[in-house]
Write an enzyme that holds these catalytic residues in place. Sequence first.
Site, PDB file in Angstrom:
ATOM      1  N   ARG A  49       0.851  -1.205   0.000  1.00  0.00           N
ATOM      2  CA  ARG A  49       0.000   0.000   0.000  1.00  0.00           C
ATOM      3  C   ARG A  49       0.882   1.248   0.000  1.00  0.00           C
ATOM      4  NH1 ARG A  49      -1.631   1.470   4.782  1.00  0.00           N
ATOM      5  NH2 ARG A  49      -2.437  -0.586   5.317  1.00  0.00           N
ATOM      6  N   TYR A 101     -15.492  18.152 -14.835  1.00  0.00           N
ATOM      7  CA  TYR A 101     -15.901  16.754 -14.987  1.00  0.00           C
ATOM      8  C   TYR A 101     -16.967  16.420 -13.931  1.00  0.00           C
ATOM      9  CZ  TYR A 101     -15.418  11.655 -14.863  1.00  0.00           C
ATOM     10  OH  TYR A 101     -15.664  10.308 -14.871  1.00  0.00           O
ATOM     11  N   ASP A 173      -6.406  19.389 -13.922  1.00  0.00           N
ATOM     12  CA  ASP A 173      -6.764  18.073 -14.450  1.00  0.00           C
ATOM     13  C   ASP A 173      -6.345  18.066 -15.923  1.00  0.00           C
ATOM     14  OD1 ASP A 173      -8.053  15.867 -15.591  1.00  0.00           O
ATOM     15  OD2 ASP A 173      -9.743  15.973 -14.203  1.00  0.00           O
TER      16      ASP A 173
HETATM   17  C1  LIG Z   1     -12.495  10.149 -16.412  1.00  0.00           C
HETATM   18  C2  LIG Z   1     -12.106  11.459 -15.826  1.00  0.00           C
HETATM   19  C3  LIG Z   1     -11.887  11.611 -14.442  1.00  0.00           C
HETATM   20  C4  LIG Z   1     -12.124  10.495 -13.450  1.00  0.00           C
HETATM   21  O1  LIG Z   1     -11.238   9.438 -13.618  1.00  0.00           O
HETATM   22  P1  LIG Z   1     -11.578   7.902 -13.287  1.00  0.00           P
HETATM   23  O2  LIG Z   1     -10.351   7.190 -13.687  1.00  0.00           O
HETATM   24  O3  LIG Z   1     -12.797   7.528 -14.065  1.00  0.00           O
HETATM   25  O4  LIG Z   1     -11.838   7.827 -11.808  1.00  0.00           O
HETATM   26  C5  LIG Z   1     -11.480  12.849 -13.992  1.00  0.00           C
HETATM   27  N1  LIG Z   1     -11.306  13.896 -14.833  1.00  0.00           N
HETATM   28  C6  LIG Z   1     -11.524  13.784 -16.155  1.00  0.00           C
HETATM   29  C7  LIG Z   1     -11.320  14.971 -17.040  1.00  0.00           C
HETATM   30  C8  LIG Z   1     -11.921  12.569 -16.703  1.00  0.00           C
HETATM   31  O5  LIG Z   1     -12.151  12.472 -18.024  1.00  0.00           O
END
Ligand SMILES: *Cc1c(COP(=O)(O)O)cnc(C)c1O
Length: 388
Positions: A49, A101, A173
């Site tokens: 972990r 998102y 992001d």
């Molecule tokens: C898919 C996505 C997420 C979330 O990711 P997961 O791997 O599905 O948990 C977050 N931000 C964006 C822009 C995404 O496309």
Amino acid sequence: MSDKKSATIAVRTGITTDSQHHAVVPPLYLSTNYEFPEFGAVPKYDYARGGNPTRALLESALADLENGAGAVVTNCGMSAINLLLALLSPDDLIVAPHDCYGGTYRLFDSRAKKGAFKVLFVDQNDAQALEAALLQKPKLVWVETPSNPLLRVVDVAAICKQAHAADAWVGVDNTFLSPVLQQPLNLGADFVVHSTTKFINGHSDTVGGVVVAKEVELYEELKWWGNCIGATGNAFDSYMTLRGLRTLGARMRMHEENSGAILEFLKQEPLVSVIYHPSLPAHPGHEIAKKQQAGFGGMLSFELKGDESELKLFLASLKLFTLAESLGGVESLVTHPGSMTHRAMSDEAQAEAGIAATLLRLSIGLEDKADLIADLKQAFDIVRESQQ
Ligand SMILES: *Cc1c(COP(=O)(O)O)cnc(C)c1O
């Protein structure tokens, strides 16, 4: 840190590092635990972990690709964002984009309702609204660019300058572009997050995430929390993701080439009313995208001229494009945000966010572009015939 170009980092990380058998490709370590050499001597890895050699290679590759001090690989994109939230206290404020998102919106909103922190959703392209939000002294400004599904663009360098003047961290992001096409830390951000499920793994067969920190102190804190709350990714998925990552440079180039060809086709298709893509000079984020991105990526959205039955007919007529959520894989996908990724939003909220009833989002894959265009063309032709 690495002085190599991104395609080289992606291919070479961990290659010929196996000192036991000199395997060219690094092995997969599945063991949960590791032997202590003697009483009181804690080995580099003790329990998976907290640390695992396979995950560590992926972390090293992603930290290098984003030019950060360190990375924590998590078990999905949402847990990467959730891990970052562990750095916040109940009095801290997050300023997030109003069109982030859906899962991120839900996470920020639900945790804020439990009192974990405060959150304010704003249109980050509205200078006055952003300024007013920054006057409230946020701890974290969250950025997602290009956004989903309309590919709105935020000027990362400018928002970092403003946020830092207000003593806030900036987290970006970067899922939609990958570090090959955009490097937010180099534009001033403090953290980058990816859903590695998408372009980084690129083969639609793992769910994973990562947080990369620019400063080593914040990386250490994230690593500590990753182990504390159990957000870390498993060895097998790390192995798969590192394998997918090796072709990231080549894949992004081809996603881009195919997207460009499909864009040209859609531009002259009479059944397409609007196209959302930052490469178009009419796109409000065109100049910023040209400045901060190394390319326009593999995503585009458009509105179909027609009603719901024509939309259904179009989707049913596609043979190569698969009707599915997610993005960034080698296979081309079509998504109807209104009934799929954004269905949790009310019709009014969708309209306010600019998500039209006939909006379709394409994740352009790596099939031959001529076949992809032919698939779209025959589906448009079927709709056209139905209208006569
Ligand atoms: C898919 C996505 C997420 C979330 O990711 P997961 O791997 O599905 O948990 C977050 N931000 C964006 C822009 C995404 O496309």
